[in-house]
Design a protein around this motif. Structure first.
Motif, PDB file in Angstrom:
ATOM      1  N   TYR A 153       0.827  -1.205   0.000  1.00  9.86           N
ATOM      2  CA  TYR A 153       0.000   0.000   0.000  1.00  9.86           C
ATOM      3  C   TYR A 153       0.866   1.261   0.000  1.00  9.86           C
ATOM      4  O   TYR A 153       0.614   2.213  -0.755  1.00  9.86           O
ATOM      5  CB  TYR A 153      -0.923   0.011   1.224  1.00  9.86           C
ATOM      6  CG  TYR A 153      -2.008  -1.034   1.195  1.00  9.86           C
ATOM      7  CD1 TYR A 153      -2.487  -1.543  -0.004  1.00  9.86           C
ATOM      8  CD2 TYR A 153      -2.558  -1.520   2.383  1.00  9.86           C
ATOM      9  CE1 TYR A 153      -3.483  -2.498  -0.027  1.00  9.86           C
ATOM     10  CE2 TYR A 153      -3.565  -2.475   2.371  1.00  9.86           C
ATOM     11  CZ  TYR A 153      -4.014  -2.957   1.154  1.00  9.86           C
ATOM     12  OH  TYR A 153      -5.006  -3.910   1.145  1.00  9.86           O
ATOM     13  N   THR A 156       2.567   1.728  -3.303  1.00 10.11           N
ATOM     14  CA  THR A 156       1.621   2.162  -4.333  1.00 10.11           C
ATOM     15  C   THR A 156       1.342   3.655  -4.231  1.00 10.11           C
ATOM     16  O   THR A 156       1.275   4.361  -5.251  1.00 10.11           O
ATOM     17  CB  THR A 156       0.310   1.372  -4.212  1.00 10.11           C
ATOM     18  OG1 THR A 156       0.576  -0.033  -4.338  1.00 10.11           O
ATOM     19  CG2 THR A 156      -0.675   1.785  -5.297  1.00 10.11           C
ATOM     20  N   VAL A 157       1.200   4.150  -2.994  1.00 13.04           N
ATOM     21  CA  VAL A 157       0.966   5.593  -2.805  1.00 13.04           C
ATOM     22  C   VAL A 157       2.161   6.402  -3.296  1.00 13.04           C
ATOM     23  O   VAL A 157       2.011   7.397  -4.022  1.00 13.04           O
ATOM     24  CB  VAL A 157       0.672   5.891  -1.322  1.00 13.04           C
ATOM     25  CG1 VAL A 157       0.595   7.402  -1.098  1.00 13.04           C
ATOM     26  CG2 VAL A 157      -0.624   5.233  -0.890  1.00 13.04           C
ATOM     27  N   THR A 160       2.504   6.135  -7.162  1.00 13.90           N
ATOM     28  CA  THR A 160       1.482   6.928  -7.855  1.00 13.90           C
ATOM     29  C   THR A 160       1.815   8.404  -7.802  1.00 13.90           C
ATOM     30  O   THR A 160       1.643   9.135  -8.793  1.00 13.90           O
ATOM     31  CB  THR A 160       0.103   6.680  -7.221  1.00 13.90           C
ATOM     32  OG1 THR A 160      -0.175   5.269  -7.214  1.00 13.90           O
ATOM     33  CG2 THR A 160      -0.981   7.403  -7.991  1.00 13.90           C
ATOM     34  N   THR A 161       2.314   8.870  -6.656  1.00 16.70           N
ATOM     35  CA  THR A 161       2.693  10.282  -6.526  1.00 16.70           C
ATOM     36  C   THR A 161       3.849  10.638  -7.447  1.00 16.70           C
ATOM     37  O   THR A 161       3.900  11.747  -8.005  1.00 16.70           O
ATOM     38  CB  THR A 161       3.071  10.594  -5.072  1.00 16.70           C
ATOM     39  OG1 THR A 161       2.010  10.158  -4.197  1.00 16.70           O
ATOM     40  CG2 THR A 161       3.320  12.075  -4.881  1.00 16.70           C
ATOM     41  N   LYS A 215      -4.889   2.453  -6.959  1.00 19.97           N
ATOM     42  CA  LYS A 215      -4.539   3.763  -7.513  1.00 19.97           C
ATOM     43  C   LYS A 215      -5.784   4.573  -7.867  1.00 19.97           C
ATOM     44  O   LYS A 215      -5.819   5.790  -7.676  1.00 19.97           O
ATOM     45  CB  LYS A 215      -3.664   3.580  -8.750  1.00 19.97           C
ATOM     46  CG  LYS A 215      -2.271   3.047  -8.467  1.00 19.97           C
ATOM     47  CD  LYS A 215      -1.450   2.999  -9.745  1.00 19.97           C
ATOM     48  CE  LYS A 215      -0.035   2.559  -9.481  1.00 19.97           C
ATOM     49  NZ  LYS A 215       0.790   2.559 -10.706  1.00 19.97           N
ATOM     50  N   LEU A 218      -7.159   6.000  -4.743  1.00 12.35           N
ATOM     51  CA  LEU A 218      -6.300   7.099  -4.301  1.00 12.35           C
ATOM     52  C   LEU A 218      -6.587   8.359  -5.109  1.00 12.35           C
ATOM     53  O   LEU A 218      -6.651   9.470  -4.549  1.00 12.35           O
ATOM     54  CB  LEU A 218      -4.836   6.696  -4.434  1.00 12.35           C
ATOM     55  CG  LEU A 218      -3.788   7.739  -4.031  1.00 12.35           C
ATOM     56  CD1 LEU A 218      -3.939   8.100  -2.556  1.00 12.35           C
ATOM     57  CD2 LEU A 218      -2.381   7.224  -4.313  1.00 12.35           C
TER      58      LEU A 218
END
Length: 507
Positions: A153, A156-157, A160-161, A215, A218
């Motif tokens: 997790y 992934t954050v 993605t950023t 994603k 998010l």
């Protein structure tokens, strides 16, 4: 011979044919040779869907047609029961080539089952197990539980950023995937080369439906935060920075929704009830964009600016829809998922009762308004001004009062008139309205909602697995770069495929 006896005989013959066909399958079916049974599956799906469609249009044979549809669907499930489940479990499904083979064999069958709403087949243990494995395909099994899942997790954050910085590497990964063969050569197998290069691992991670789902949620969360920021800031005629960011997210969401609709058939797209919420949200954003352009062109001050006030109202409604849409993350849970399905089914029942409420309120409002109008004509001489405002003010006031009366906000003084006869007639009509609406319609609504919930609860496992399969199929087709970064990646990908073709489909 009567019609009912002939139809019963036809039903018996069809049932016997299906059972005889199933009994003739003596050899055990495995996923490796399941491709040979593709036509019986898809044909059974088509026949079952057609029978259900006929049941909706031919009211005289509803029970018969629905029973036949159930038996045809049971036929496909019976075929699936012939698969040796223990043998299939032993296969290492995390091996790339095996998973690709299973996807090729079962994807078309599963897609056909989803398209024709064959819930029993999709919820079959073997079918659902393979769908669930496809949901996590691309991730090592040891990353799907415990503290490593938390690390996934977090990664992934962060990933993605950092998508804008990783764009060159992502483009390189997809380009190399297009120009190279997805299968390892025989020479590599002989050398025992099982470790995939970094770019292949990253590509598997990017295209994993579970990762794309994370994603996407998010991205939705950031979109909601931008709307919340707009709601706490004072109104301004000039566009804010948050509004420019919302516009970028809106364009990315349009591309995502377009790609999602294009890659799936309309029936499958409309089967996911959350897509209706997406369409409503995008439509409201389009309206907000038009109104904001008009308000900016007109200029002025926020003080007594009705157009700007209306825009902020629409922002509030879209925020409400976005928060509701984000709650779809709970649908992956087996406990909460069936409850959300029940809520959607209940909305249909509520709409039916509300339509009946509308006619009842209009009928009684017109009757009460006519009584007041007749009383005013009786009390006030001809030629004098009777009432202030339009002729529809009385109808609007009566309707408003009746609507609030349904919720217990009753004020009997507002129903009184100047004459005793009119007051008595209006009182009788008002009591009849309360009996018809509050006692009868409300209780009917409660009965419908209870019946709908019991149906969903009875078939909770089948309903939830089918809805989960629909979501998994959608995210498997999602563009791997989520909103708003897909504004650049999606057109670039489409231009490359249009010019060079998609070589992955040919492998």
């Amino acid at each position: 011979m009567s019609f009912h006896s002939s139809t019963a005989l036809a039903e018996t013959k069809i049932t016997n044919i299906f059972h005889e066909t199933a009994d003739k399958i003596t050899e055990t079916i495995t996923v490796d040779n399941l491709f040979q049974c593709r036509n019986p599956f898809t044909k059974a799906f088509e026949v079952s869907a057609k029978l259900r469609e006929l049941a909706k249009t031919r009211n005289e044979n509803v029970v018969l047609l629905n029973n036949l549809a159930e038996k045809v669907e049971d036929f496909s499930v019976t075929l699936m029961d012939q698969v040796n489940t223990e043998e299939e479990i032993k296969i290492d499904v995390h091996e790339k080539e095996n998973m690709d083979t299973y996807a090729c064999l079962l994807d078309s069958i599963t897609e056909s089952a989803i398209r024709h709403e064959q819930k029993k087949f999709v919820s079959h243990p073997l079918t659902y197990r393979l769908v669930n494995q496809r949901w996590n395909y691309g991730l090592p099994s040891h990353y799907l539980g415990g503290w490593k899942l938390v690390l996934l997790y977090i990664f992934t954050v962060i990933e993605t950023t950092l998508t804008p910085l990783l764009c060159p590497f992502i483009a390189y990964v997809f380009y190399m995937d297009q120009i190279s063969n997805s299968k390892r050569t025989e020479e590599e197998k002989e050398k025992g080369k099982t470790e995939k290069p970094l770019r292949d691992k990253y590509l598997s991670y990017l295209t994993t439906p579970f990762v794309i789902f994370l994603k996407d949620k998010l991205s939705q969360f950031v979109f909601i935060v931008l709307h919340l920021r707009i709601s706490v800031l004072p109104s301004s005629v000039s566009a804010k920075t948050e509004e420019y960011l919302i516009l970028i997210f809106y364009v990315g969401s349009l591309l995502t929704e377009f790609q999602q609709y294009r890659t799936s058939q309309s029936k499958v797209y409309l089967r996911n009830m959350w897509n209706y919420v997406d369409v409503m949200t995008l439509s409201l954003h389009a309206l907000i964009l038009v109104l904001r352009i008009i308000s900016i062109c007109l200029g002025g001050d926020p003080y007594h600016n009705r157009l700007l006030e209306v825009v902020n109202h629409f922002y509030g409604i879209t925020t409400l829809l976005l928060v509701l849409r984000f709650s779809s993350i709970l649908a992956v849970n087996k406990t909460v998922g069936p409850l959300q399905l029940a809520l959607f089914r209940m909305c249909i029942d509520l709409a039916i009762i509300l339509i009946q409420f509308f006619f009842v309120i209009v009928a009684f409002s017109v009757a009460i308004t006519m009584i007041y109008t007749a009383e005013m004509s009786y009390l006030i001489p001809t030629g004098q001004k009777k009432i202030n405002g339009t002729h529809f003010d009385g109808l609007f006031k009566a309707s408003t009062h009746l609507v609030w009366s349904v919720f217990g906000l009753t004020n009997l003084e507002t129903m009184e008139s100047h004459g005793e006869l009119s007051s008595a007639v209006v009182g009788v009509l008002y009591v009849l309205f309360l009996i018809l609406s509050v006692i009868m319609l409300i209780n009917m609504l409660v009965a419908l909602l209870t019946n709908t919930y019991q149906k969903v609860e009875t078939n909770a496992d089948v309903e939830w697995k089918f809805s989960r399969a629909v979501v998994a199929d959608e995210y498997r087709r999602f563009h791997p770069i989520v909103v708003p970064f897909n504004i650049i990646s999606f057109p670039a990908c489409q231009c490359y495929i249009w010019k060079c073709g998609d070589r992955r489909e040919k492998v």
